[in-house]
Design a protein around this motif. Structure first.
Motif, PDB file in Angstrom:
ATOM      1  N   ILE A 114       0.834  -1.209   0.000  1.00 25.96           N
ATOM      2  CA  ILE A 114       0.000   0.000   0.000  1.00 25.96           C
ATOM      3  C   ILE A 114       0.865   1.253   0.000  1.00 25.96           C
ATOM      4  O   ILE A 114       1.760   1.393   0.837  1.00 25.96           O
ATOM      5  CB  ILE A 114      -0.928   0.027   1.236  1.00 25.96           C
ATOM      6  CG1 ILE A 114      -1.863  -1.182   1.206  1.00 25.96           C
ATOM      7  CG2 ILE A 114      -1.721   1.320   1.294  1.00 25.96           C
ATOM      8  CD1 ILE A 114      -2.875  -1.202   2.341  1.00 25.96           C
ATOM      9  N   HIS A 115       0.562   2.143  -0.922  1.00 24.84           N
ATOM     10  CA  HIS A 115       1.285   3.406  -1.009  1.00 24.84           C
ATOM     11  C   HIS A 115       0.245   4.533  -1.030  1.00 24.84           C
ATOM     12  O   HIS A 115      -0.467   4.697  -2.017  1.00 24.84           O
ATOM     13  CB  HIS A 115       2.127   3.414  -2.295  1.00 24.84           C
ATOM     14  CG  HIS A 115       2.873   4.683  -2.496  1.00 24.84           C
ATOM     15  ND1 HIS A 115       4.096   4.921  -1.932  1.00 24.84           N
ATOM     16  CD2 HIS A 115       2.556   5.803  -3.192  1.00 24.84           C
ATOM     17  CE1 HIS A 115       4.513   6.133  -2.273  1.00 24.84           C
ATOM     18  NE2 HIS A 115       3.592   6.684  -3.036  1.00 24.84           N
ATOM     19  N   GLY A 116       0.155   5.262   0.071  1.00 22.53           N
ATOM     20  CA  GLY A 116      -0.874   6.308   0.144  1.00 22.53           C
ATOM     21  C   GLY A 116      -0.283   7.663  -0.198  1.00 22.53           C
ATOM     22  O   GLY A 116       0.789   8.015   0.283  1.00 22.53           O
ATOM     23  N   GLU A 117      -0.985   8.402  -1.030  1.00 22.52           N
ATOM     24  CA  GLU A 117      -0.510   9.766  -1.307  1.00 22.52           C
ATOM     25  C   GLU A 117      -1.542  10.818  -0.887  1.00 22.52           C
ATOM     26  O   GLU A 117      -1.339  11.999  -1.077  1.00 22.52           O
ATOM     27  CB  GLU A 117      -0.144   9.924  -2.786  1.00 22.52           C
ATOM     28  CG  GLU A 117      -1.260   9.552  -3.718  1.00 22.52           C
ATOM     29  CD  GLU A 117      -0.917   9.764  -5.174  1.00 22.52           C
ATOM     30  OE1 GLU A 117      -1.814  10.149  -5.926  1.00 22.52           O
ATOM     31  OE2 GLU A 117       0.252   9.547  -5.539  1.00 22.52           O
ATOM     32  N   VAL A 118      -2.664  10.354  -0.284  1.00 26.79           N
ATOM     33  CA  VAL A 118      -3.636  11.307   0.259  1.00 26.79           C
ATOM     34  C   VAL A 118      -3.076  11.738   1.617  1.00 26.79           C
ATOM     35  O   VAL A 118      -2.774  10.884   2.445  1.00 26.79           O
ATOM     36  CB  VAL A 118      -5.018  10.633   0.475  1.00 26.79           C
ATOM     37  CG1 VAL A 118      -6.031  11.665   0.951  1.00 26.79           C
ATOM     38  CG2 VAL A 118      -5.496   9.919  -0.783  1.00 26.79           C
ATOM     39  N   PRO A 119      -2.917  13.044   1.842  1.00 21.71           N
ATOM     40  CA  PRO A 119      -2.362  13.469   3.138  1.00 21.71           C
ATOM     41  C   PRO A 119      -3.158  12.865   4.302  1.00 21.71           C
ATOM     42  O   PRO A 119      -4.387  12.908   4.298  1.00 21.71           O
ATOM     43  CB  PRO A 119      -2.500  14.991   3.100  1.00 21.71           C
ATOM     44  CG  PRO A 119      -2.655  15.349   1.659  1.00 21.71           C
ATOM     45  CD  PRO A 119      -3.254  14.171   0.972  1.00 21.71           C
ATOM     46  N   ILE A 120      -2.441  12.280   5.253  1.00 27.83           N
ATOM     47  CA  ILE A 120      -3.108  11.595   6.370  1.00 27.83           C
ATOM     48  C   ILE A 120      -3.526  12.605   7.435  1.00 27.83           C
ATOM     49  O   ILE A 120      -2.779  13.523   7.760  1.00 27.83           O
ATOM     50  CB  ILE A 120      -2.154  10.536   6.976  1.00 27.83           C
ATOM     51  CG1 ILE A 120      -1.893   9.446   5.929  1.00 27.83           C
ATOM     52  CG2 ILE A 120      -2.720   9.912   8.259  1.00 27.83           C
ATOM     53  CD1 ILE A 120      -0.905   8.385   6.360  1.00 27.83           C
ATOM     54  N   GLY A 121      -4.725  12.450   7.953  1.00 26.44           N
ATOM     55  CA  GLY A 121      -5.196  13.306   9.051  1.00 26.44           C
ATOM     56  C   GLY A 121      -5.563  14.714   8.612  1.00 26.44           C
ATOM     57  O   GLY A 121      -5.709  15.597   9.442  1.00 26.44           O
ATOM     58  N   ALA A 122      -5.716  14.928   7.312  1.00 29.31           N
ATOM     59  CA  ALA A 122      -6.023  16.281   6.827  1.00 29.31           C
ATOM     60  C   ALA A 122      -7.505  16.429   6.488  1.00 29.31           C
ATOM     61  O   ALA A 122      -7.938  17.464   6.001  1.00 29.31           O
ATOM     62  CB  ALA A 122      -5.180  16.595   5.603  1.00 29.31           C
ATOM     63  N   GLY A 123      -8.284  15.370   6.706  1.00 25.71           N
ATOM     64  CA  GLY A 123      -9.713  15.451   6.401  1.00 25.71           C
ATOM     65  C   GLY A 123     -10.004  15.228   4.917  1.00 25.71           C
ATOM     66  O   GLY A 123     -11.041  15.641   4.418  1.00 25.71           O
ATOM     67  N   LEU A 124      -9.085  14.569   4.211  1.00 30.12           N
ATOM     68  CA  LEU A 124      -9.311  14.313   2.783  1.00 30.12           C
ATOM     69  C   LEU A 124      -9.582  12.830   2.525  1.00 30.12           C
ATOM     70  O   LEU A 124      -9.443  12.333   1.419  1.00 30.12           O
ATOM     71  CB  LEU A 124      -8.109  14.801   1.952  1.00 30.12           C
ATOM     72  CG  LEU A 124      -7.810  16.295   2.093  1.00 30.12           C
ATOM     73  CD1 LEU A 124      -6.574  16.689   1.304  1.00 30.12           C
ATOM     74  CD2 LEU A 124      -9.011  17.138   1.631  1.00 30.12           C
ATOM     75  N   SER A 125      -9.926  12.124   3.593  1.00 28.51           N
ATOM     76  CA  SER A 125     -10.366  10.728   3.497  1.00 28.51           C
ATOM     77  C   SER A 125      -9.285   9.771   3.017  1.00 28.51           C
ATOM     78  O   SER A 125      -9.532   8.925   2.152  1.00 28.51           O
ATOM     79  CB  SER A 125     -11.587  10.599   2.594  1.00 28.51           C
ATOM     80  OG  SER A 125     -12.663  11.154   3.239  1.00 28.51           O
ATOM     81  N   SER A 126      -8.106   9.891   3.620  1.00 24.00           N
ATOM     82  CA  SER A 126      -7.076   8.905   3.303  1.00 24.00           C
ATOM     83  C   SER A 126      -7.545   7.517   3.750  1.00 24.00           C
ATOM     84  O   SER A 126      -7.227   6.514   3.105  1.00 24.00           O
ATOM     85  CB  SER A 126      -5.756   9.266   3.993  1.00 24.00           C
ATOM     86  OG  SER A 126      -5.942   9.356   5.382  1.00 24.00           O
ATOM     87  N   SER A 127      -8.356   7.457   4.806  1.00 20.58           N
ATOM     88  CA  SER A 127      -8.798   6.133   5.270  1.00 20.58           C
ATOM     89  C   SER A 127      -9.779   5.496   4.293  1.00 20.58           C
ATOM     90  O   SER A 127      -9.671   4.303   3.992  1.00 20.58           O
ATOM     91  CB  SER A 127      -9.364   6.201   6.680  1.00 20.58           C
ATOM     92  OG  SER A 127     -10.189   7.311   6.817  1.00 20.58           O
TER      93      SER A 127
END
Ligand code: GLA
Length: 393
Positions: A114-127
């Motif tokens: 898994i490689h996430g590029e959605v900023p974590i904890g920024a409210g942009l739904s990385s989860s």
């Protein structure tokens, strides 16, 4: 200098095999905040920040997940009936596997990188992006067909029950159903939706305040409970109401005496936000961005003063944006208490907007904001060979 390894190469190093690639986007909500869990209306767009997952089938029945963001591997036996949560990042992919199996899908053993590029904890739904990309990869590797509405519901269920966060369905739904250049108006009760084209000349500018206040999740749960209490109390007087979605502003006003002040305010936000979201959708359909922007401003005021989920950093960011040339509308987006604002900005003014808001925010708070100039993206899918080069390096 050596070039960095692509995701496919890193997968090969770790798992000794070729992978297929899947991706799911994060989201930004243009309007319709704290309405999804009240079975109301939301108007989000998927954004061009993704969670990428490389996957292949294993000969056994294990799920092995490595996160490049957390530098950790987690391994479970898929047939075990005692998979428990670990309260770490791995609850998201593992919870999805558990809930897919519970829904009757026969999953094969799988390796996932898994490689996430959605900023974590920024409210942009990385989860939601991790959940959806995982679900897509697991179903695809196991040869199961993908029903996007069902996948959205199962990912939400995994987050509610396995991870233990009581989110609504908006994030997972738009991560699966988003379309490039479009926002989506979703009825969170029926899950009927319509794609609404965003005019070419505007972009979505997301301003990250770089703060996330501690009370975000406890206050989120408290708001949900307050909304449920409003429904309980009002159902004595308004027969048949199941959720705040079922009330219009006149009914709420008529029965104001039944609700304590705070509960009334919460209901007031939700009922007015539902109406505003439908009005904003009508404005977007008509290409009327001025009108759309007015609804965004009203939404922010209601979230700040009536629902009370904003914070000084979000309010400042919205205020700074509102005076800028080419800006149609600005508001906080997501659950609140930090995270990001969303701004609709003329493309030709976006760069100046970015510079000026960043500078003024830094002057005002001492914090350096991150500002992303985005466009609306497609929902989750397999990464095709043409996209692979771009997406997997
Ligand atoms: C969070 C949740 C969503 C939604 C928003 C508020 O982002 O994950 O389901 O409730 O808050 O609109």
């Amino acid at each position: 200098m050596d070039r960095p390894l692509s995701l496919g190469e890193r997968f090969r190093v770790r798992f000794g095999a070729d992978a297929r690639f899947y991706r799911a986007p994060g989201r930004v909500n243009l309007i319709g905040e704290h309405t999804d869990y009240n079975e109301g209306f939301v108007l989000p767009a998927a954004i061009d920040f993704h969670c990428l997952v490389a996957a292949n089938r294993r000969p056994d029945h294990r799920l092995v997940v490595h996160s490049e963001d957390f530098h950790e591997t987690c391994e479970i036996e898929l047939s075990s009936d005692s998979i428990s949560r670990s309260q770490t990042w791995s609850d998201y992919p593992v919870g999805v596997a558990v809930h897919l199996q519970r829904a009757g899908f026969h999953l094969q053993g799988t390796n996932l990188l898994i490689h996430g590029e959605v900023p974590i904890g920024a409210g942009l739904s990385s989860s939601a992006a991790i959940e959806v990309a995982t679900a897509y990869a697991l179903l695809s590797v196991s040869g199961c067909s993908i029903d996007r509405v069902q996948v959205a519901r199962l990912c939400q269920e995994a987050e509610n029950e396995f991870v233990g966060a009581r989110c609504g369905v908006m994030d997972q739904f738009v991560s699966l159903h988003g379309r490039a250049g479009h926002a989506l108006i979703l009825d969170c009760r029926s899950l009927d939706y319509e794609l609404l084209s965003i005019p070419d000349f505007v972009c979505l500018v997301i301003c990250n305040t770089m703060v996330k206040h501690e009370l975000a999740s406890s206050e989120y749960n408290r708001r949900r409970a307050e909304c449920e209490e409003a429904v309980r109390r009002l159902s004595e007087a308004v027969p048949g109401i199941r959720a705040l979605r079922d009330l219009n502003p006149e009914q709420l006003e008529r029965h104001r005496a039944l609700l304590p002040e705070t509960i009334w305010r919460r209901a007031q936000h939700v009922v007015s936000e539902n109406a505003r979201t439908l009005e904003a959708a009508a404005a977007l359909r008509a290409g009327d961005l001025e009108e759309f922007g007015k609804r965004m401003a009203q939404s922010h005021h209601s979230l700040r003063d009536v629902y009370e989920v904003s914070c000084p950093e979000l309010d400042l960011m919205v205020q700074l944006a509102s005076g800028q040339r080419g800006a149609y509308g600005a508001r906080m987006t997501g659950g609140g208490f930090g995270g990001c604002t969303i701004n609709l900005v003329d493309k030709q003014h976006a760069e100046k907007f970015r510079r000026q808001v960043a500078k003024a925010y830094e002057n005002g708070t001492g914090l350096k904001p991150q500002i992303y100039v985005c466009s609306a993206a497609d929902g989750a899918g397999l990464v095709t060979p043409e996209m692979e080069f771009k997406e997997t390096t």
